[in-house]
Design an enzyme around this catalytic site. Structure first.
Site, PDB file in Angstrom:
ATOM      1  N   GLN A  46       0.814  -1.218   0.000  1.00 57.49           N
ATOM      2  CA  GLN A  46       0.000   0.000   0.000  1.00 57.49           C
ATOM      3  C   GLN A  46       0.844   1.264   0.000  1.00 57.49           C
ATOM      4  O   GLN A  46       0.471   2.263  -0.628  1.00 57.49           O
ATOM      5  CB  GLN A  46      -0.946  -0.016   1.201  1.00 57.49           C
ATOM      6  N   HIS A 105       2.212   3.180  -3.305  1.00 58.20           N
ATOM      7  CA  HIS A 105       1.390   4.049  -4.141  1.00 58.20           C
ATOM      8  C   HIS A 105       1.994   5.442  -4.276  1.00 58.20           C
ATOM      9  O   HIS A 105       2.021   6.017  -5.371  1.00 58.20           O
ATOM     10  CB  HIS A 105      -0.029   4.168  -3.552  1.00 58.20           C
ATOM     11  N   GLU A 165      -8.667   3.233   5.544  1.00 60.26           N
ATOM     12  CA  GLU A 165      -9.169   2.922   4.208  1.00 60.26           C
ATOM     13  C   GLU A 165      -9.214   1.405   4.023  1.00 60.26           C
ATOM     14  O   GLU A 165     -10.236   0.827   3.694  1.00 60.26           O
ATOM     15  CB  GLU A 165      -8.264   3.554   3.155  1.00 60.26           C
ATOM     16  N   HIS A 166      -8.056   0.750   4.232  1.00 66.69           N
ATOM     17  CA  HIS A 166      -7.965  -0.711   4.173  1.00 66.69           C
ATOM     18  C   HIS A 166      -7.709  -1.234   5.578  1.00 66.69           C
ATOM     19  O   HIS A 166      -6.837  -0.716   6.284  1.00 66.69           O
ATOM     20  CB  HIS A 166      -6.801  -1.172   3.285  1.00 66.69           C
ATOM     21  N   ASP A 197      -7.724  -4.729  -4.616  1.00 63.62           N
ATOM     22  CA  ASP A 197      -7.383  -3.628  -5.522  1.00 63.62           C
ATOM     23  C   ASP A 197      -7.671  -3.985  -6.966  1.00 63.62           C
ATOM     24  O   ASP A 197      -8.021  -3.108  -7.769  1.00 63.62           O
ATOM     25  CB  ASP A 197      -5.897  -3.281  -5.382  1.00 63.62           C
ATOM     26  N   HIS A 206     -51.530  24.381   6.341  1.00 55.99           N
ATOM     27  CA  HIS A 206     -51.312  22.937   6.241  1.00 55.99           C
ATOM     28  C   HIS A 206     -52.604  22.205   6.599  1.00 55.99           C
ATOM     29  O   HIS A 206     -53.043  21.297   5.877  1.00 55.99           O
ATOM     30  CB  HIS A 206     -50.200  22.493   7.197  1.00 55.99           C
TER      31      HIS A 206
END
Length: 775
Positions: free
Chosen positions: A256, A259, A311-312, A345, A404
């Site tokens: 990861q 990236h 995230e993961h 992924d 109303h």
């Protein structure tokens, strides 16, 4: 160097610092705001200038032609294209199950409320392309958009130094159904999609991950346009108890952070030895982006995960399912030793666009629902409004909103044309399904044909011309008592007949109830179900009643298109197959069923209602394939269609699921006794089957000599092509054959059940008389 640290105490400054991440640094936010303002003021000119400034290439325009997209797909490396096609199919399978499914709610009689789904018309997809290229992100974004029904799918991705989008990204756009492509990246791409330019009309919503500048831009334009989520630099949190090899854990952490320099990875371990080993394995250029923390137990690790909201999240532990129930905040969770984040992924079909920076406390992984919205609707008739009037009056009075109250009261007098609500509405699946066409009774046929009922011969039901057993064969039965709901005696007789242990046998009220039980146990709203066309109609009916999404694979001619069927079943929750097939009589080899069971992740249900006539069964595969179930009946070979006894042969998991959904007392005491008695007379059954098979071959030859096209059959029936008028000609003589509707694959065919030699001869004689009259 990566060092082992203790997880800070919850609530401490160090803990808060670890958990809190700033999605966008202040300097990035300020710079991005200036870029957005420039594009908003100058449109395309600003986009082209900023592209030259940040990407080092001067473009004349950002639009990419459809020819370029098509050429990129055509020229793509075959190995990569094949991988992308598999990934795309998996993504479509996962996201296809996410379509909107809700039923109306009848609040009180005459008041109905529901929601309807509407796809966004024009959506913008951002695909990063700086340090590397991401064709996988194209699939993750565009396929859900297409499944949602978005009319215009716009993709922006940065140009390479040659001014072109990376070929793999362009190819993926062509594969996934992108309708418009622009060679532009960064904050200027977000601005162009949000505000619109001369060459790029604005979109309804922006999707996709990116660096800090892209994330800052998305957050800044939110309000002018919708966005999916904050999806910035990648991050992963791994929780381990030491049960997963350190080298596997280290590989996930490195995967990861590669990236980008601002990606981060954290390991929290309850095993100090594994943690120390991981520290040694992650040394190198990526080590500064990785932290390794020790913790006393998994409870504390899980609590940190929920505070961190990654995230993961990888649960690299011995009991991942146990801990999953305790996780409340994560973009995507990977369970167990064989679930690396990299599989998600690229290949599992799950989406890899997730919230980052702690945003998973409020956002989830991208799905089909993000590409549309629901629209609320409500319908009231006169009586329904009257029932609600006191509620409106009381609340409107409390809120001092008299208009109303008046808008309801005014409807007491006068009238308007409105049919009113006609009671509770069936589920939408029931409203739209085609019910089974039951054969009419012989008495009605005789009356309409003008023949005695005794002269009616049922060539349309695929039943035996001889009953297998009689009520007179039975002794006294305790009809005042409920049946033994374990059906011990019948199941034992079936075990002796099939060679399958009683635990692998589930009985039901005919094979149709077994089919219904399978659909109840394994099919839910939107689940993919695969069947062939043509085949037994009840497959579709029970699947649609359960809410399944049916994919009917059309035949090649009238034979199963085996390759296409295998591809479709690769993502099916339930696959139906009839062997021999009804109504064509086609027999598939056991090897095909073996391949089908091997390749399908879902249940493979093979209807072997006619296997005694073919002599071919897949029973030998049950022990090897826990997803295989065979469905059989005593209606055909045993001559007990009126008794309604069916059974399933399967492994323990499927058998247990079927018993959970089987109604109590499904089979009557009489049916169990008759079925058991018939199973004990296997010699008589074999003789009857032999007679029918011999009669089938004789009838095949006779009909062929009449000049009729007759399909080879391994069942107790023949499929015959006959011109219009054959069925009605036969009906006027009391001979009933199965016909098929115009427009179907079997239009112009009739299905003929093999009966006694005398009855078959009567049919042949009638058809020989009809042939000179045929057009």
């Amino acid at each position: 160097m990566t060092s082992l640290e203790a997880l800070p105490t919850p609530g401490s400054a160090a803990y808060r610092s670890l958990v809190s991440r700033t999605p966008v640094p202040e300097e990035v936010r300020v710079q991005t705001a200036a870029l957005l303002l420039d594009v908003r003021k100058r449109g395309d000119a600003a986009v082209l200038d900023l592209t030259e400034r940040f990407d080092g290439v001067r473009l004349q325009q950002t639009a990419v032609s459809t020819q370029a997209v098509r050429a990129a797909l055509d020229d793509l490396d075959p190995g990569l294209r094949g991988a992308l096609e598999i990934a795309a199919a998996n993504i479509e399978a996962v996201h296809g199950a996410q379509r909107f499914h809700e039923e109306p709610v009848d609040v009180v009689r005459g008041v109905r409320v529901w929601r309807e789904w509407r796809a966004l018309r024009r959506v913008g997809l951002y695909v990063p392309g700086g340090r590397t290229v991401y064709p996988s992100s194209v699939l993750m974004l565009a396929i859900p958009a297409r499944l949602a029904g978005c009319e215009e799918i716009v993709m922006c991705s940065p140009p390479q130094r040659d001014g072109q989008i990376a070929p793999a990204v362009l190819a993926a756009a062509g594969l996934a159904g992108v309708t418009e492509v622009h060679s532009v990246g960064g904050a200027q791409a977000i601005a162009a999609m949000a505000y619109g330019t001369e060459s790029m009309p604005l979109v309804d919503k922006i999707f996709g991950p990116g660096n800090a500048y892209v994330t800052a831009a998305k957050l800044a334009v939110f309000g002018d346009v919708a966005i999916d989520m904050p999806a910035g630099p990648s991050e992963i949190l791994v929780l381990t108890d030491g049960s997963v090899p350190a080298s596997w854990v280290a590989a996930d952490l490195r995967a990861q952070v590669e990236h980008a320099p601002d990606a981060r990875a954290i390991l929290v371990s309850t095993d100090p030895a594994i943690a120390a080993e991981v520290c040694g394995l992650v040394e190198g250029e990526l080590a500064a982006q990785i932290r390794v923390l020790s913790v006393a137990g998994m409870e504390a690790a899980v609590a940190f995960a929920n505070d961190f909201a990654p995230e993961h999240l990888t649960l690299a532990c011995a009991e991942p399912d146990r801990w999953l129930s305790r996780i409340s905040s994560a973009g995507s969770v990977f369970l167990g030793p064989y679930a690396p984040a990299a599989a998600g992924d690229y290949a599992t079909g799950a989406n890899h666009v997730h919230p980052t920076g702690g945003a998973s406390r409020a956002f989830g992984a991208l799905g089909v629902d993000a590409f549309g919205r629901t629209m609320q609707a409500q319908s009231l008739d006169r009586d329904g409004l009257l029932r609600l009037e006191p509620v409106v009056e009381a609340i409107a009075g409390a809120e001092a909103l008299s208009a109303h109250e008046q808008s309801v009261r005014v409807r007491r007098s006068g009238s308007a044309a409105f049919p009113g609500l006609d009671g509770p509405r069936p589920r939408s699946a029931i409203q739209h399904m085609q019910p089974y066409e039951w054969e009419p009774p012989s008495a009605r046929i005789a009356s309409e044909a003008g023949v005695p009922e005794g002269d009616v011969v049922r060539f349309d039901t695929n039943t035996s011309p001889w009953p297998g057993v009689s009520l007179s064969d039975l002794g006294p039965l305790a009809l005042n008592e409920y049946p033994d709901t374990s059906y011990t005696v019948l199941t034992g007789a079936l075990a002796a007949y099939t060679g399958v242990p009683p635990a692998g046998i589930t009985v039901g009220a005919g094979a149709d109830e077994i089919l219904d039980m399978l659909a109840k146990a394994y099919v839910g709203a939107g689940d993919p179900v695969v069947l062939s066309r043509p085949t037994y109609a009840m497959f579709r009916i029970v699947s649609e009643i359960a809410g399944g999404r049916v994919n009917a694979v059309p035949a090649a001619g009238l034979d199963l298109d085996q390759d296409r069927f295998l591809r479709a079943s690769a993502h099916a929750r339930l696959t139906w197959l009839c062997n021999p097939n009804n109504p064509t009589g086609e027999l598939l080899p056991v090897g095909f069923i073996e391949t089908l069971a091997e390749g399908s992740p879902g249940v493979v249900a093979v209807d072997e209602a006619y296997f005694e006539f073919s002599g071919v069964t897949a029973a030998g595969l049950i022990e090897r394939f826990p997803n295989l179930v065979l469905v059989r009946t005593l209606s055909k070979a045993f001559g007990l269609a009126g008794v309604r006894v069916g059974y399933a042969l399967a492994g323990a998991p499927i058998s247990a699921a079927l018993r959970r959904v089987r109604p109590p007392g499904s089979i009557s005491i009489v049916s169990e006794a008759l079925g058991t008695h018939a199973l004990r007379d296997q010699r008589g059954m074999i003789q009857r089957v032999s007679s029918i098979v011999a009669g089938r071959e004789t009838l095949y030859g006779q009909l062929t000599r009449l000049g009729l096209e007759v399909r080879p059959s391994a069942a107790n029936f023949l499929l015959v092509r006959a011109d219009d008028g054959a069925a009605s000609w036969l009906l006027r003589r009391g001979l009933v054959v199965r016909t098929f509707p115009s427009g179907s694959l079997l239009a112009g065919f009739i299905r003929i059940t093999v009966r006694t030699a005398e009855e078959n001869a009567r049919l042949v004689e009638a058809l020989s008389e009809w042939r000179p009259h045929a057009r």
